[in-house]
Scaffold this motif. Structure first.
Motif, PDB file in Angstrom:
ATOM      1  N   VAL A 171      18.557  19.011  -8.854  1.00  0.00           N
ATOM      2  CA  VAL A 171      17.536  18.455  -7.959  1.00  0.00           C
ATOM      3  C   VAL A 171      17.770  18.947  -6.534  1.00  0.00           C
ATOM      4  N   ALA A 172      19.017  18.937  -6.088  1.00  0.00           N
ATOM      5  CA  ALA A 172      19.336  19.364  -4.726  1.00  0.00           C
ATOM      6  C   ALA A 172      19.089  20.860  -4.532  1.00  0.00           C
ATOM      7  N   GLU A 173      19.281  21.645  -5.576  1.00  0.00           N
ATOM      8  CA  GLU A 173      19.179  23.104  -5.473  1.00  0.00           C
ATOM      9  C   GLU A 173      17.742  23.608  -5.498  1.00  0.00           C
ATOM     10  N   LEU A 174      16.850  22.849  -6.127  1.00  0.00           N
ATOM     11  CA  LEU A 174      15.465  23.306  -6.253  1.00  0.00           C
ATOM     12  C   LEU A 174      14.786  23.371  -4.878  1.00  0.00           C
ATOM     13  N   THR A 175      13.966  24.388  -4.697  1.00  0.00           N
ATOM     14  CA  THR A 175      13.368  24.671  -3.399  1.00  0.00           C
ATOM     15  C   THR A 175      12.216  23.729  -3.068  1.00  0.00           C
ATOM     16  N   PHE A 176      11.869  23.688  -1.787  1.00  0.00           N
ATOM     17  CA  PHE A 176      10.709  22.904  -1.369  1.00  0.00           C
ATOM     18  C   PHE A 176       9.453  23.418  -2.063  1.00  0.00           C
ATOM     19  N   GLY A 177       9.382  24.738  -2.255  1.00  0.00           N
ATOM     20  CA  GLY A 177       8.233  25.311  -2.955  1.00  0.00           C
ATOM     21  C   GLY A 177       8.092  24.780  -4.362  1.00  0.00           C
ATOM     22  N   PHE A 178       9.197  24.531  -5.034  1.00  0.00           N
ATOM     23  CA  PHE A 178       9.154  23.945  -6.375  1.00  0.00           C
ATOM     24  C   PHE A 178       8.498  22.574  -6.323  1.00  0.00           C
ATOM     25  N   TRP A 179       8.959  21.740  -5.406  1.00  0.00           N
ATOM     26  CA  TRP A 179       8.462  20.359  -5.346  1.00  0.00           C
ATOM     27  C   TRP A 179       6.991  20.315  -4.942  1.00  0.00           C
ATOM     28  N   SER A 180       6.618  21.124  -3.963  1.00  0.00           N
ATOM     29  CA  SER A 180       5.209  21.112  -3.533  1.00  0.00           C
ATOM     30  C   SER A 180       4.287  21.679  -4.598  1.00  0.00           C
ATOM     31  N   SER A 181       4.804  22.582  -5.445  1.00  0.00           N
ATOM     32  CA  SER A 181       3.966  23.171  -6.501  1.00  0.00           C
ATOM     33  C   SER A 181       3.520  22.152  -7.538  1.00  0.00           C
ATOM     34  N   LEU A 182       4.228  21.044  -7.644  1.00  0.00           N
ATOM     35  CA  LEU A 182       3.889  20.031  -8.643  1.00  0.00           C
ATOM     36  C   LEU A 182       2.588  19.307  -8.303  1.00  0.00           C
ATOM     37  N   PHE A 183       2.078  19.547  -7.075  1.00  0.00           N
ATOM     38  CA  PHE A 183       0.813  18.947  -6.659  1.00  0.00           C
ATOM     39  C   PHE A 183      -0.333  19.947  -6.726  1.00  0.00           C
TER      40      PHE A 183
ATOM     41  N   SER B 250      -3.585  22.714 -10.997  1.00  0.00           N
ATOM     42  CA  SER B 250      -3.382  22.890 -12.440  1.00  0.00           C
ATOM     43  C   SER B 250      -2.665  21.698 -13.075  1.00  0.00           C
ATOM     44  N   PHE B 251      -2.037  20.856 -12.244  1.00  0.00           N
ATOM     45  CA  PHE B 251      -1.312  19.694 -12.773  1.00  0.00           C
ATOM     46  C   PHE B 251      -2.047  18.379 -12.523  1.00  0.00           C
ATOM     47  N   GLN B 252      -3.305  18.467 -12.117  1.00  0.00           N
ATOM     48  CA  GLN B 252      -4.091  17.267 -11.812  1.00  0.00           C
ATOM     49  C   GLN B 252      -4.067  16.266 -12.964  1.00  0.00           C
ATOM     50  N   SER B 253      -4.330  16.735 -14.177  1.00  0.00           N
ATOM     51  CA  SER B 253      -4.432  15.824 -15.320  1.00  0.00           C
ATOM     52  C   SER B 253      -3.089  15.532 -15.979  1.00  0.00           C
ATOM     53  N   VAL B 254      -2.062  16.292 -15.585  1.00  0.00           N
ATOM     54  CA  VAL B 254      -0.757  16.159 -16.249  1.00  0.00           C
ATOM     55  C   VAL B 254       0.209  15.302 -15.445  1.00  0.00           C
ATOM     56  N   LEU B 255       0.259  15.528 -14.130  1.00  0.00           N
ATOM     57  CA  LEU B 255       1.280  14.886 -13.312  1.00  0.00           C
ATOM     58  C   LEU B 255       0.755  13.952 -12.228  1.00  0.00           C
ATOM     59  N   TRP B 256      -0.475  14.194 -11.756  1.00  0.00           N
ATOM     60  CA  TRP B 256      -0.932  13.504 -10.558  1.00  0.00           C
ATOM     61  C   TRP B 256      -0.916  11.985 -10.691  1.00  0.00           C
TER      62      TRP B 256
ATOM     63  N   GLN C 184      -5.213  11.546  -2.320  1.00  0.00           N
ATOM     64  CA  GLN C 184      -5.857  12.445  -3.265  1.00  0.00           C
ATOM     65  C   GLN C 184      -4.939  13.650  -3.439  1.00  0.00           C
ATOM     66  N   ARG C 185      -4.917  14.200  -4.637  1.00  0.00           N
ATOM     67  CA  ARG C 185      -4.003  15.312  -4.911  1.00  0.00           C
ATOM     68  C   ARG C 185      -4.179  16.447  -3.921  1.00  0.00           C
ATOM     69  N   HIS C 186      -5.429  16.836  -3.656  1.00  0.00           N
ATOM     70  CA  HIS C 186      -5.664  17.984  -2.779  1.00  0.00           C
ATOM     71  C   HIS C 186      -5.189  17.709  -1.358  1.00  0.00           C
ATOM     72  N   ALA C 187      -5.318  16.466  -0.889  1.00  0.00           N
ATOM     73  CA  ALA C 187      -4.879  16.122   0.461  1.00  0.00           C
ATOM     74  C   ALA C 187      -3.353  16.144   0.561  1.00  0.00           C
ATOM     75  N   ILE C 188      -2.694  15.590  -0.462  1.00  0.00           N
ATOM     76  CA  ILE C 188      -1.235  15.612  -0.495  1.00  0.00           C
ATOM     77  C   ILE C 188      -0.740  17.044  -0.582  1.00  0.00           C
ATOM     78  N   SER C 189      -1.347  17.826  -1.463  1.00  0.00           N
ATOM     79  CA  SER C 189      -0.945  19.222  -1.644  1.00  0.00           C
ATOM     80  C   SER C 189      -1.093  20.008  -0.345  1.00  0.00           C
ATOM     81  N   SER C 190      -2.203  19.813   0.342  1.00  0.00           N
ATOM     82  CA  SER C 190      -2.442  20.522   1.600  1.00  0.00           C
ATOM     83  C   SER C 190      -1.384  20.164   2.642  1.00  0.00           C
ATOM     84  N   ALA C 191      -1.075  18.890   2.753  1.00  0.00           N
ATOM     85  CA  ALA C 191      -0.077  18.449   3.733  1.00  0.00           C
ATOM     86  C   ALA C 191       1.295  19.030   3.413  1.00  0.00           C
ATOM     87  N   LEU C 192       1.674  19.005   2.141  1.00  0.00           N
ATOM     88  CA  LEU C 192       2.980  19.532   1.754  1.00  0.00           C
ATOM     89  C   LEU C 192       3.060  21.038   1.960  1.00  0.00           C
ATOM     90  N   ASN C 193       1.969  21.738   1.697  1.00  0.00           N
ATOM     91  CA  ASN C 193       1.979  23.185   1.908  1.00  0.00           C
ATOM     92  C   ASN C 193       2.089  23.529   3.390  1.00  0.00           C
TER      93      ASN C 193
END
Length: 214
Positions: free
Chosen positions: A108-120, A123-129, A145-154
């Motif tokens: 968990v500590a080693e995974l990049t910020f890009g990994f975590w932000s990619s989960l939003f 393509s993962f709307q119906s799986v993880l959101w 909303q997923r898109h708002a969270i994703s935009s902020a994290l990016n």
């Protein structure tokens, strides 16, 4: 140090961007370069709190969803998570090179910020959101909303990369102060109590006032 010495050590290409932004004035450009370093330093508390709190919040939710602490293993062989699985493999390899045991906490500590932000990603709307939205319990409903969270994290991810790669911060659009405000807002979505706690150690607003672009 004079301008030629600075160019020797930091490259004319890097410093040239500062000189251009300062209308060719090398003294102002040298001051701007120093100010940029100090602003990068001042950004670290906010980036630290956001990234670590975010990854731990996601880890808790996905551990509950998949009913296992190593939830990423549930994605093995699933093409929808091919990139994420590759990132996990890379994290394990880094730990192995350092001769460290690949525990769930270390992965968990080693995974990049890009990994975590990619989960939003969309393509993962119906799986993880449905589960990941719970990572942000204090986000206003109209913004959760997923898109708002994703935009902020990016936005935060791009800023983090600029800071970590020692890039120019003084003349960004939105401004560094605005991006810092957005990051602090996301931290409040995770837990509002973190915001005043961070403010005790966060020097970015004061540094920005002191180091306005020249």
């Amino acid at each position: 140090m004079n301008w030629n010495d600075l160019e020797k050590h930091f490259s004319s290409a890097r410093l040239g961007r500062y000189r251009a932004s300062c209308g060719g004035d090398e003294a102002k450009a040298a001051t701007a370069y120093v100010n940029n370093m100090l602003l990068s330093e001042a950004m670290m508390p906010m980036l630290n709190v956001l990234e670590i709190a975010l990854k731990n919040g996601i880890h808790r939710q996905l551990s509950t969803l998949y009913r296992r602490a190593d939830w990423w293993e549930a994605w093995a062989g699933n093409p929808a998570f091919a990139w994420q699985t590759k990132e996990v493999v890379s994290a394990k390899a880094k730990l192995q090179r350092r001769e460290e045991t690949a525990t769930t906490d270390k992965i968990v500590a080693e995974l990049t910020f890009g990994f975590w932000s990619s989960l939003f990603n969309g393509s993962f709307q119906s799986v993880l959101w449905k589960d990941l939205r719970l990572v942000f319990p204090r986000c206003p409903k109209h913004q959760r909303q997923r898109h708002a969270i994703s935009s902020a994290l990016n936005q935060v991810r791009d800023l983090r990369n600029r800071v970590f790669h020692h890039e120019q911060l003084l003349w960004l659009t939105p401004s560094l102060l605005d991006l810092h405000t957005k990051g602090t807002e996301v931290i409040g979505w995770l837990d509002p109590k973190l915001v005043p706690w961070l403010a005790r150690y966060d020097r970015l607003p004061a540094s920005w006032d002191a180091f306005q672009p020249v």
